[in-house]
Design a protein around this motif. Structure first.
Motif, mmCIF file in Angstrom:
data_model
loop_
_atom_site.group_PDB
_atom_site.id
_atom_site.type_symbol
_atom_site.label_atom_id
_atom_site.label_comp_id
_atom_site.label_asym_id
_atom_site.label_seq_id
_atom_site.Cartn_x
_atom_site.Cartn_y
_atom_site.Cartn_z
ATOM 1 N N LYS A 109 -4.849 -3.942 6.520
ATOM 2 C CA LYS A 109 -4.583 -2.994 5.441
ATOM 3 C C LYS A 109 -5.329 -1.693 5.731
ATOM 4 C CE LYS A 109 -6.158 -6.081 2.563
ATOM 5 N NZ LYS A 109 -6.589 -6.775 1.334
ATOM 6 N N PRO A 133 0.146 6.289 6.913
ATOM 7 C CA PRO A 133 -0.235 5.008 6.314
ATOM 8 C C PRO A 133 -0.878 4.025 7.283
ATOM 9 C CG PRO A 133 2.111 5.030 6.763
ATOM 10 C CD PRO A 133 1.599 6.404 7.119
ATOM 11 N N TYR A 169 3.664 5.752 -2.238
ATOM 12 C CA TYR A 169 2.583 6.729 -2.158
ATOM 13 C C TYR A 169 2.297 7.295 -3.547
ATOM 14 C CZ TYR A 169 3.735 6.645 2.828
ATOM 15 O OH TYR A 169 3.984 6.250 4.110
ATOM 16 N N TRP A 179 0.451 -1.640 9.089
ATOM 17 C CA TRP A 179 0.205 -2.818 8.255
ATOM 18 C C TRP A 179 0.707 -4.072 8.984
ATOM 19 C CZ3 TRP A 179 -1.694 -2.869 3.097
ATOM 20 C CH2 TRP A 179 -2.025 -1.607 2.588
ATOM 21 N N LYS A 232 7.988 -2.363 1.860
ATOM 22 C CA LYS A 232 8.018 -1.036 1.248
ATOM 23 C C LYS A 232 6.614 -0.476 1.170
ATOM 24 C CE LYS A 232 9.323 1.391 -3.007
ATOM 25 N NZ LYS A 232 9.844 1.227 -4.396
ATOM 26 N N LEU A 233 6.487 0.829 1.428
ATOM 27 C CA LEU A 233 5.233 1.554 1.259
ATOM 28 C C LEU A 233 5.447 2.615 0.181
ATOM 29 C CD1 LEU A 233 4.060 2.094 4.956
ATOM 30 C CD2 LEU A 233 3.125 0.465 3.293
ATOM 31 N N ALA A 240 5.186 -4.085 6.144
ATOM 32 C CA ALA A 240 5.517 -4.110 4.710
ATOM 33 C C ALA A 240 7.011 -3.885 4.502
ATOM 34 C CB ALA A 240 4.727 -3.041 3.981
ATOM 35 N N VAL A 268 -1.846 4.389 -0.811
ATOM 36 C CA VAL A 268 -0.660 3.747 -0.260
ATOM 37 C C VAL A 268 -0.630 2.306 -0.756
ATOM 38 C CG1 VAL A 268 0.521 3.003 1.828
ATOM 39 C CG2 VAL A 268 -0.591 5.241 1.753
ATOM 40 N N THR A 269 0.481 1.926 -1.338
ATOM 41 C CA THR A 269 0.657 0.564 -1.849
ATOM 42 C C THR A 269 1.740 -0.128 -1.036
ATOM 43 O OG1 THR A 269 0.021 1.266 -4.074
ATOM 44 C CG2 THR A 269 1.197 -0.830 -3.876
ATOM 45 N N ALA A 270 1.379 -1.267 -0.453
ATOM 46 C CA ALA A 270 2.314 -2.017 0.398
ATOM 47 C C ALA A 270 2.796 -3.258 -0.338
ATOM 48 C CB ALA A 270 1.633 -2.409 1.703
ATOM 49 N N SER A 318 5.348 10.886 0.883
ATOM 50 C CA SER A 318 4.356 10.813 1.959
ATOM 51 C C SER A 318 3.752 12.179 2.265
ATOM 52 C CB SER A 318 4.994 10.235 3.223
ATOM 53 O OG SER A 318 6.070 11.074 3.653
#
Length: 611
Positions: A235, A254, A266, A257, A263-264, A261, A298-300, A281
């Motif tokens: 991560k 990012p 932002y 990962w 989906k990423l 992932a 950033v959320t994966a 982004s």
């Protein structure tokens, strides 16, 4: 008296006896000499009472009838079923399927036998017990995947109900390691999306079927294995690239990962607060970002994996924007609450209005006077907390109650950073009265990185001599305290207007020291000449209102080109640009009456200065 049927029988028996006797006497040798009488021929069909196959019928059950023994054997039969005593239309076979409408009623059946040349016979069965509810046959129920993971969609598959139900309902459950079952509220569909909240639980589903005339029946699936959720093994923190300056574009890298992932997402933030709409982004720096800490999170997400969010290191954009919002506000000490009456409200009622005005002016730094310190919860601390409860990020330069009495500086920690601070007690004091101070601090403006010197004071109101002497000390002391030769902003309640005699010398002295009045006021000159402020708001109103609601009592309402005779001042380094000077007051422009609670006996004075 003997029955005639019985007599006829005895007469016939006597005749037969005599005949057989005569034959013997006469020595008859053939049976034809005397013959026995023949039985009478049948005239009607005969038969036993029919029986129904089950005297305790249920809805959906198929009943049959047993006719028993009938003669002649060549007889043919017809049937009629009855609900209670009413013939059921069309129910004319030897079998009958019980209907939902039969529930609670009794059934019976009649059998009619017919034969050629004979009278027909109708025999009726005994009635059954009342028809009871029927049962569904229980179909198998399975879950399509018995090894679920978070985010997976599970489907309940059920076999064929017999009969076909009118209504079917679903309920999913989670089962703990100890075997305790919990209903999953809202999970009432054939499918169920597995949330992270059920990780570690087994799952099962239950289905109910119902129809008119039938008992509701349920079937429950076997449990799945425990729900699992995987975690990303890598991560990485995102990296912001690009120049952090006004109008430039920042990009978020990012990283890689593991696993990849699905989906990423932002989200850009400014000093920890979400920037609305900044979910790409890349991000373009705006005025509001200058001096702030800009980050990106950033959320994966990946099916079956725990959602993970990582935030970048911050960057601080810098730019030319350097507006500084300053003010001076005499709060009227809460120690005067005992005198409150009429339009003079107690501090607790006035404080919300003070908060509204300070926040409304987007104040970076404000000099406070009469912010009463002589209580366990000082007035300046109450104000700070109220500002922050309303969304502000304010602090007082010094919370020590003994430092500078009721004269304090409050500042916005989101826009300026406190560098140094102190308090100077004037040599000139009125004996037995509250000590008067020059309170000062140096700040760095976060938006521009520029530093400045800020001073606040409340000069002696008791004697003219002390007040004038203190002002002269201020003129000399500020340059001494301002060791960094920074731009100066000096504010406060000077308890003197431009019509006070000694301002004839002190106003020019302030300007000569390098920090003149931002309105360029001169002794007795009104309207002033060469006003520095580019925009003047409510300038015709005095700063001192004495809790009077009627603005006309302390304003040049008919000569709005003039400047009110204020005793609250803002001075600034002569070379600084002054965008605006304002008497902050909420009043009805038609009636010239202050709206609502009057915040203080002084009107706040604010200014926008460019460093």
């Amino acid at each position: 008296m003997r029955s005639p049927l019985v007599r006829r029988s005895r007469g016939r028996s006597l005749g037969l006896a005599i005949a057989w006797t005569l034959a013997l006497v006469l020595g008859a040798t053939t049976a034809s000499a005397v013959s026995a009488p023949q039985a009478a021929a049948a005239t009607a069909v005969s038969g036993s009472r029919p029986k129904i196959s089950d005297k305790t019928p249920r809805v959906g059950q198929t009943l049959s009838v047993s006719r028993g023994t009938w003669t002649p054997s060549s007889a043919t039969f017809s049937y009629q079923w009855y609900l209670d005593s009413v013939a059921i239309e069309g129910a004319d076979a030897s079998t009958y399927t019980v209907l939902p409408t039969d529930l609670g009623h009794r059934l019976k059946v009649s059998v009619t036998g017919q034969a050629e040349g004979l009278t027909s016979l109708k025999r009726t069965s005994y009635s059954t017990y009342k028809v009871a509810r029927g049962y569904f046959t229980k179909p198998p129920l399975t879950i399509d995947d018995t090894t679920p993971v978070v985010d997976q969609v599970l489907t309940a598959t059920v076999g064929t109900w017999k009969p076909s139900p009118e209504r079917v309902s679903y309920q999913w459950y989670k089962v703990s390691s100890s075997g305790k079952t919990y209903k999953l509220y809202g999970a009432t569909a054939p499918t169920y999306t597995v949330p992270a909240a059920v990780k570690g639980y087994q799952l099962k589903v239950k289905i109910w079927a119902s129809a008119t005339g039938y008992y509701t029946r349920s079937v429950t699936s076997a449990r799945t294995s425990k729900v699992v959720q995987h975690s990303f093994s890598s991560k990485p923190a995102p990296l912001i690239t690009g120049t952090a300056s006004l109008g430039s574009t920042l990009s978020a890298d990012p990283g890689t990962w593991v696993p990849v992932a699905d989906k990423l997402a932002y989200q850009w933030k400014r000093s920890g607060s979400v920037i609305s709409g900044a979910t790409g982004s890349t991000y373009t720096v705006t005025d509001a970002d200058l001096g702030a800490r800009v980050t990106v999170t950033v959320t994966a997400t990946r099916s079956g994996y725990a959602t993970a969010a990582v935030t970048s290191a911050a960057v601080t954009p810098l730019g030319p924007s350097s507006d500084l919002h300053v003010g001076t506000f005499n709060l009227s000490g809460m120690n005067n609450d005992s005198k409150a009456s009429g339009d003079q409200a107690v501090w607790a009622k006035r404080m919300p209005r003070v908060v509204t005005q300070i926040l409304g002016e987007q104040s970076d730094v404000v000099g406070l006077q009469e912010a009463y310190q002589g209580t366990t919860y000082p007035q300046y601390t109450q104000l700070r907390d109220a500002l922050n409860d309303a969304g502000g990020t304010y602090q007082v330069t010094d919370l020590d109650k003994t430092t500078s009495a009721a004269t304090r500086i409050i500042y916005n920690t989101s826009t300026v950073k406190l560098l140094t601070h102190g308090a100077y007690a004037y040599n000139a004091q009125t004996a037995g009265k509250t000590t008067r101070y020059l309170v000062w601090a140096t700040f760095r403006q976060l938006s521009s990185g520029k530093e400045f010197f800020f001073a606040d004071t409340h000069l002696d109101p008791y004697t003219t001599a002390s007040k004038e002497a203190e002002w002269w000390e201020l003129v000399k002391k500020i340059p001494q305290l301002n060791t960094g030769n920074l731009p100066v902003v000096s504010v406060g309640d000077f308890n003197a207007s431009k019509f006070t005699s000694y301002t004839a010398q002190l106003l020019p002295a302030m300007k000569a020291a390098g920090f003149g009045d931002v309105m360029n006021q001169e002794y007795t000159v009104n309207p002033p000449k060469g006003i520095r402020a580019e925009n003047v708001v409510n300038g015709w109103i005095n700063s001192f209102n004495d809790f009077r609601r009627d603005v006309t009592q302390y304003a040049y309402e008919t000569r709005r080109d003039k400047i009110g005779n204020g005793i609250d001042w803002i001075f600034a380094t002569n070379s600084l640009r002054v965008k605006q000077w304002k008497v902050v007051i909420d009043f009805n422009p038609t009636t010239l009456q202050i709206n609502g609670v009057i915040p203080s006996d002084h009107n706040m004075i604010s200014a926008i200065i460019v460093l």
